[in-house]
Scaffold this motif. Structure first.
Motif, PDB file in Angstrom:
ATOM      1  N   TYR A  17       0.768  -1.194  -0.025  1.00  0.00           N
ATOM      2  CA  TYR A  17      -0.046   0.047   0.053  1.00  0.00           C
ATOM      3  C   TYR A  17       0.786   1.115   0.217  1.00  0.00           C
ATOM      4  O   TYR A  17       0.734   2.261  -0.758  1.00  0.00           O
TER       5      TYR A  17
ATOM      6  N   SER B 143      -3.484   5.825   7.944  1.00  0.00           N
ATOM      7  CA  SER B 143      -4.699   5.011   7.939  1.00  0.00           C
ATOM      8  C   SER B 143      -4.684   4.188   8.712  1.00  0.00           C
ATOM      9  O   SER B 143      -5.714   3.659   9.609  1.00  0.00           O
ATOM     10  N   GLU B 144      -3.542   3.388   9.034  1.00  0.00           N
ATOM     11  CA  GLU B 144      -3.601   2.293  10.046  1.00  0.00           C
ATOM     12  C   GLU B 144      -3.951   2.937  11.524  1.00  0.00           C
ATOM     13  O   GLU B 144      -4.448   2.314  12.400  1.00  0.00           O
TER      14      GLU B 144
ATOM     15  N   THR C 123     -10.842   8.707   3.735  1.00  0.00           N
ATOM     16  CA  THR C 123     -10.362   9.906   3.248  1.00  0.00           C
ATOM     17  C   THR C 123      -9.916   9.718   1.780  1.00  0.00           C
ATOM     18  O   THR C 123      -9.636  10.681   1.245  1.00  0.00           O
TER      19      THR C 123
ATOM     20  N   GLN D 276      -9.762  -5.110   6.502  1.00  0.00           N
ATOM     21  CA  GLN D 276      -9.150  -5.063   8.040  1.00  0.00           C
ATOM     22  C   GLN D 276     -10.302  -5.066   8.866  1.00  0.00           C
ATOM     23  O   GLN D 276      -9.885  -5.971   9.761  1.00  0.00           O
TER      24      GLN D 276
ATOM     25  N   PHE E   4     -15.120   3.964  11.025  1.00  0.00           N
ATOM     26  CA  PHE E   4     -13.858   4.607  10.126  1.00  0.00           C
ATOM     27  C   PHE E   4     -14.625   5.460   9.160  1.00  0.00           C
ATOM     28  O   PHE E   4     -15.459   5.127   8.527  1.00  0.00           O
ATOM     29  N   GLU E   5     -13.762   6.765   9.095  1.00  0.00           N
ATOM     30  CA  GLU E   5     -14.125   7.802   8.219  1.00  0.00           C
ATOM     31  C   GLU E   5     -13.057   7.762   6.998  1.00  0.00           C
ATOM     32  O   GLU E   5     -11.979   8.016   7.214  1.00  0.00           O
TER      33      GLU E   5
ATOM     34  N   SER F  85      -5.380   5.611  12.317  1.00  0.00           N
ATOM     35  CA  SER F  85      -6.730   6.118  12.757  1.00  0.00           C
ATOM     36  C   SER F  85      -7.718   4.885  12.908  1.00  0.00           C
ATOM     37  O   SER F  85      -8.679   4.852  13.266  1.00  0.00           O
ATOM     38  N   PHE F  86      -7.231   3.573  12.082  1.00  0.00           N
ATOM     39  CA  PHE F  86      -8.214   2.403  12.415  1.00  0.00           C
ATOM     40  C   PHE F  86      -7.708   1.927  13.833  1.00  0.00           C
ATOM     41  O   PHE F  86      -8.710   1.437  14.471  1.00  0.00           O
ATOM     42  N   ASP F  87      -6.436   1.911  14.304  1.00  0.00           N
ATOM     43  CA  ASP F  87      -6.137   1.124  15.444  1.00  0.00           C
ATOM     44  C   ASP F  87      -6.326   1.951  16.816  1.00  0.00           C
ATOM     45  O   ASP F  87      -6.564   1.479  17.776  1.00  0.00           O
TER      46      ASP F  87
ATOM     47  N   ARG G 134     -17.295  -0.108  15.843  1.00  0.00           N
ATOM     48  CA  ARG G 134     -16.101   0.383  15.382  1.00  0.00           C
ATOM     49  C   ARG G 134     -16.311   1.034  14.177  1.00  0.00           C
ATOM     50  O   ARG G 134     -17.224   0.660  13.366  1.00  0.00           O
TER      51      ARG G 134
ATOM     52  N   TYR H 220       0.532   8.361   4.424  1.00  0.00           N
ATOM     53  CA  TYR H 220      -0.595   7.799   3.952  1.00  0.00           C
ATOM     54  C   TYR H 220      -1.495   6.732   4.457  1.00  0.00           C
ATOM     55  O   TYR H 220      -2.271   6.351   5.317  1.00  0.00           O
ATOM     56  N   GLN H 221      -0.388   5.649   4.307  1.00  0.00           N
ATOM     57  CA  GLN H 221      -0.720   4.293   4.631  1.00  0.00           C
ATOM     58  C   GLN H 221      -0.564   3.912   6.225  1.00  0.00           C
ATOM     59  O   GLN H 221      -1.397   3.763   6.913  1.00  0.00           O
TER      60      GLN H 221
ATOM     61  N   GLN I   8      -9.025   3.439   0.245  1.00  0.00           N
ATOM     62  CA  GLN I   8      -9.189   3.063   1.869  1.00  0.00           C
ATOM     63  C   GLN I   8     -10.614   2.216   1.905  1.00  0.00           C
ATOM     64  O   GLN I   8     -10.566   1.520   2.905  1.00  0.00           O
TER      65      GLN I   8
ATOM     66  N   ASN J 248      -8.833  10.360  14.928  1.00  0.00           N
ATOM     67  CA  ASN J 248      -9.461  10.223  13.901  1.00  0.00           C
ATOM     68  C   ASN J 248      -8.811  10.852  12.650  1.00  0.00           C
ATOM     69  O   ASN J 248      -7.684  11.138  12.921  1.00  0.00           O
ATOM     70  N   ARG J 249      -9.526  10.739  11.150  1.00  0.00           N
ATOM     71  CA  ARG J 249      -8.577  11.136  10.028  1.00  0.00           C
ATOM     72  C   ARG J 249      -8.216  12.448  10.053  1.00  0.00           C
ATOM     73  O   ARG J 249      -7.243  12.938   9.630  1.00  0.00           O
TER      74      ARG J 249
END
Lengths: 363, 320
Positions: free
Chosen positions: A61, A321-322, B60, B71, B57-58, A324-326, B55, A317-318, B64, A331-332
């Motif tokens: 990614y 995004s991990e 961008t 995921q 997710f937003e 904000s996932f974990d 859970r 970037y990658q 994603q 947040n973004r």
């Protein structure tokens, strides 16, 4: 200026230590913000790092995002060497992708070895074509290229929306997207290519376009530093009056440089559409054209530097995004803040540390 | 004793394992005061009532979507809601890889054995709002401000116009789209300008289907002493006395219902459409607009609603 040029150690300092120091500063400040949000900065950076490079998929990614940034970074850099600030890589990439996409949609029945070169040429032609009007206006009418390229981003997006909503849309769906390209036109993904030579790699959107981006970087280096035309481009960029005195037409250089710039930006379309999404969809450049400006700045308009900084931005970037996932608290928007700080320190404030660092070095 | 504890523990785990939900919001983000936020309200209600947290997710960028759905599925989330039509192709790609995970796509169509596609007949609520606008207009001219020019928004515009003509065949309807990029969803300044230009041409009621841009539309109506119509969520409270009504799209109901069904084991794949008949769309009436949405108008709207549900009035639908 000339004294600095004379000391090779200083050049090395400027090319390597300075960006790294700026990066560290940006990350320190980001760490502070993450701490204020209530998460551990160390854990966050570890997450970002492993999210960007920790597994084959993560790496895939990261390099996939980096591919976009290499193309747009090169586009900005080529124009920059000619003394032009191309803010329009976003729009040129958008239209370039349209060219590649139309070839894939229209000639999908042809074999890959025929379609792929055609699509590459179409992406370059469309991207270059979109850069031509601002270039001509700058060269012949003196309209400022910054303004016209910005405006052309909006025109590109209006044109693409109109095409996708009214003409190219696959009937019977809400989302303004075309039908899927025939599988024969897809750029092979990295895991397929590696599987063919007996290596296994986790599936990711990374595809042949990455190799094309690296090849484009080499080509840009050759053209800019090893051809007469590249020399003319750099001379015109440094001093138009001197160029005219030397018999170089700055207007012609302006147009040629912008055409090359637009063609390079079009490469993004190959990665996004032929490599990953396999359809034309709205807003697929996703701001990569603007990130390209930061990438070129940070990479000092040098192809090697651009590849490295593109990978850094791909990792942001990658990894972001991990992150904000974990981490539910991150947040973004926090991720955008981190990316913004890196751009701020490595791009806009790049010279803040230059003096203190070189003084430290000379001591 | 230990065995009983273990048993209890594993039973609790089994119960919790029943559903592990996640939701993917689109570009607008969780707090867009409109479409995505409505979905998040459904999530909040589900969590409040069951104690099971989602859970979220937003996204961008477009890549994603696939990445994050994968995921979630890999991390053991077995119920994934994708909000917004632009996620349909991502669901189409990921769902076959995880046949045991249940997916819900809002505003899209995906034909797979583990996907539920939820759509709304926005044209029906728009139709009623068009009627309300025509019945309230003194000038015989009304306006529409859309967000981004996409089929979904044309669907709103078409229903609105049809509703207005249903009441007054001679009515004049001005129609403007804010833009052609996703930023058109969040440009209140331009929304206000478009509304003002429509007021300038004589319109006295304006309907927005423009997400955050609509805030500007409603503000302009309030400033001009004229009427506006809200969209997606109930927006009557934003300018009491100036927001005539809101075209409701109950994404929250859809999300809550799907999650509850998944939890009870009654979830099924397939296509669901929410219209007036299912109370999935409608118009709002509360203490904030009671004074302007008169009982006479309300009666006309209720009659039309019954007619639409019974199929006596046909609402045109936007098709390609």
């Amino acid at each position: 200026m000339s004294a600095e040029r004379a000391a090779p150690s200083l050049r090395w300092l400027e090319a390597l230590v300075l960006p790294l120091a700026n990066l560290v500063l940006a990350l320190l400040l980001s760490g502070l913000i993450i701490r204020l949000i209530g998460e551990s900065p160390l854990a966050a950076f570890r997450l970002m790092l492993s999210g960007a490079f920790g597994s084959q998929e993560a790496l895939g990614y990261t390099l996939y995002y980096a591919t976009n940034f290499i193309f747009t970074g090169l586009a900005v850099a080529v124009a920059f060497h000619a003394g032009l600030f191309n803010i329009g890589a976003e729009g040129q990439a958008y239209i370039g992708g349209l060219g590649a996409g139309l070839v894939c949609l229209g000639l999908g029945s042809l074999p890959f070895w025929l379609v792929a070169p055609l699509a590459i040429v179409a992406a370059a032609l469309f991207g270059a074509g979109w850069a031509l009007v601002p270039a001509w206006l700058q060269a012949r009418r003196g309209s400022h290229i910054v303004i016209t390229t910005i405006m052309f981003n909006f025109l590109a997006s209006a044109l693409m929306t109109w095409l996708l909503v009214n003409i190219l849309i696959k009937p019977g769906q809400q989302s303004p997207e075309t039908r899927e390209f025939a599988p024969g036109t897809w750029l092979p993904s990295a895991h397929d290519l590696l599987a063919r030579i007996g290596l296994s790699f986790a599936p990711s959107p990374l595809n042949l376009a990455f190799a094309l981006a690296i090849a484009a970087s080499a080509l840009v280096w050759l053209v800019i530093w090893r051809t007469r035309w590249g020399y003319a481009l750099r001379v015109a960029g440094k001093n138009a009056a001197a160029a005219r005195y030397a018999g170089i037409s700055p207007a012609r250089v302006t147009i040629a440089a912008m055409l090359l710039s637009g063609a390079l930006a079009g490469g993004l379309g190959l990665n996004e559409l032929m490599g990953a999404e396999h359809r034309i969809l709205l807003d697929f450049p996703g701001g990569a054209g603007f990130v390209g400006i930061a990438v070129a700045l940070m990479g000092r308009n040098n192809p090697v530097g651009i590849v490295i900084s593109a990978i850094l931005f791909g990792a942001l970037y990658q990894g972001g995004s991990e992150l904000s996932f974990d981490m539910p608290h991150v947040n973004r928007d926090t991720v955008v803040v981190i990316q913004g700080l890196v751009i701020l320190f490595c791009g806009a404030l790049e010279n803040v540390l230059k003096r203190p660092l070189s003084r430290l070095w000379s001591r | 004793m230990r065995i009983i504890l273990l048993f209890l523990l594993s039973a609790a785990c089994a119960l919790a394992e029943g559903i592990k939900p996640a939701i993917v919001y689109d570009f607008g983000g969780k707090f867009d005061r409109s479409f995505n936020q409505s979905a998040s309200e459904g999530v909040a209600r589900f969590t409040r009532e069951t104690g099971i947290a989602f859970r979220d997710f937003e996204v961008t960028n477009a890549t994603q979507r696939v990445q994050v759905m994968r995921q979630f599925a890999r991390h053991g989330y077995n119920f994934i809601v994708a909000v917004g039509f632009s996620q349909a192709s991502a669901v189409e790609q990921v769902a076959p890889e995880f046949p045991d995970v249940r997916f819900v796509i809002i505003d899209g169509n995906v034909d797979l054995p583990n996907v539920e596609s939820v759509n709304f007949r926005e044209q029906e609520s728009s139709f009623l709002c068009g009627m309300a606008a025509a019945l309230s207009s003194k000038t015989g001219k009304i306006g529409f401000v859309g967000g981004m020019d996409i089929p979904l928004i044309r669907k709103f515009a078409l229903g609105y116009e049809a509703g207005a003509r249903h009441v007054n065949p001679k009515i004049e309807v001005f129609e403007n789209m804010t833009g052609s990029t996703p930023s058109a969803w969040n440009d209140p300044t331009r929304g206000a300008e478009l509304a003002k230009s429509q007021f300038g041409r004589g319109a006295d009621v304006v309907f927005h289907a423009a997400g955050g841009t609509g805030m500007g539309v409603m503000q302009a109506a309030q400033d001009a002493g004229l009427l506006s119509i809200g969209c997606d969520s109930n927006q009557d409270y934003i300018h009491p006395g100036s927001v005539l009504t809101s075209a409701l799209k109950r994404v929250d109901v859809a999300v809550y219902r799907a999650a509850t069904a998944a939890r009870n084991g009654s979830w099924v794949h397939g296509h669901v459409t929410f219209g007036l008949a299912e109370d999935g769309v409608g118009y709002s009436l509360d203490e904030y607009n009671r004074a302007i949405l008169t009982p006479a108008i309300e009666k006309r709207l209720e009659d039309a609603k019954r007619d639409i549900v019974a199929g006596r009035v046909a609402v045109p639908e936007y098709r390609e």
